[in-house]
Design a protein around this motif. Sequence first.
Motif, PDB file in Angstrom:
ATOM      1  N   TYR A  22       0.815  -1.092  -0.120  1.00 48.44           N
ATOM      2  CA  TYR A  22      -0.100   0.019   0.008  1.00 48.44           C
ATOM      3  C   TYR A  22       0.983   1.238   0.011  1.00 48.44           C
ATOM      4  N   ARG A  26       0.804   4.200  -2.891  1.00 47.99           N
ATOM      5  CA  ARG A  26       0.575   5.505  -2.727  1.00 47.99           C
ATOM      6  C   ARG A  26       1.716   6.444  -3.535  1.00 47.99           C
ATOM      7  N   ARG A  30       0.874   9.188  -6.981  1.00 45.92           N
ATOM      8  CA  ARG A  30       1.062  10.256  -7.313  1.00 45.92           C
ATOM      9  C   ARG A  30       1.775  10.370  -8.715  1.00 45.92           C
ATOM     10  N   TYR A  48      -6.300   1.069 -10.626  1.00 45.26           N
ATOM     11  CA  TYR A  48      -5.361   1.073  -9.112  1.00 45.26           C
ATOM     12  C   TYR A  48      -5.474  -0.309  -8.168  1.00 45.26           C
TER      13      TYR A  48
END
Length: 68
Positions: A22, A26, A30, A48
């Motif tokens: 995770y 993340r 971005r 995702y």
Amino acid sequence: MGELNVYGVYVPILLIQAVLTYVVLRVLMRVLDRVVEQGWIPLPNIFYLCIYLVLLWLMHWGFIVCWG
């Protein structure tokens, strides 16, 4: 794989892998958000999710190769 004993609490290895995956996701999100904003990815949530599953598989494979 099993579990890890942390001060008497058993933590599954898969949970550790999921949390690490995770964090990687993340960071990757971005970068990929710029592509999503341009409209190159029509369903970003499903995209995702697929990226997370691939990263989780790679993380699990890496744990098996390194500590298996």
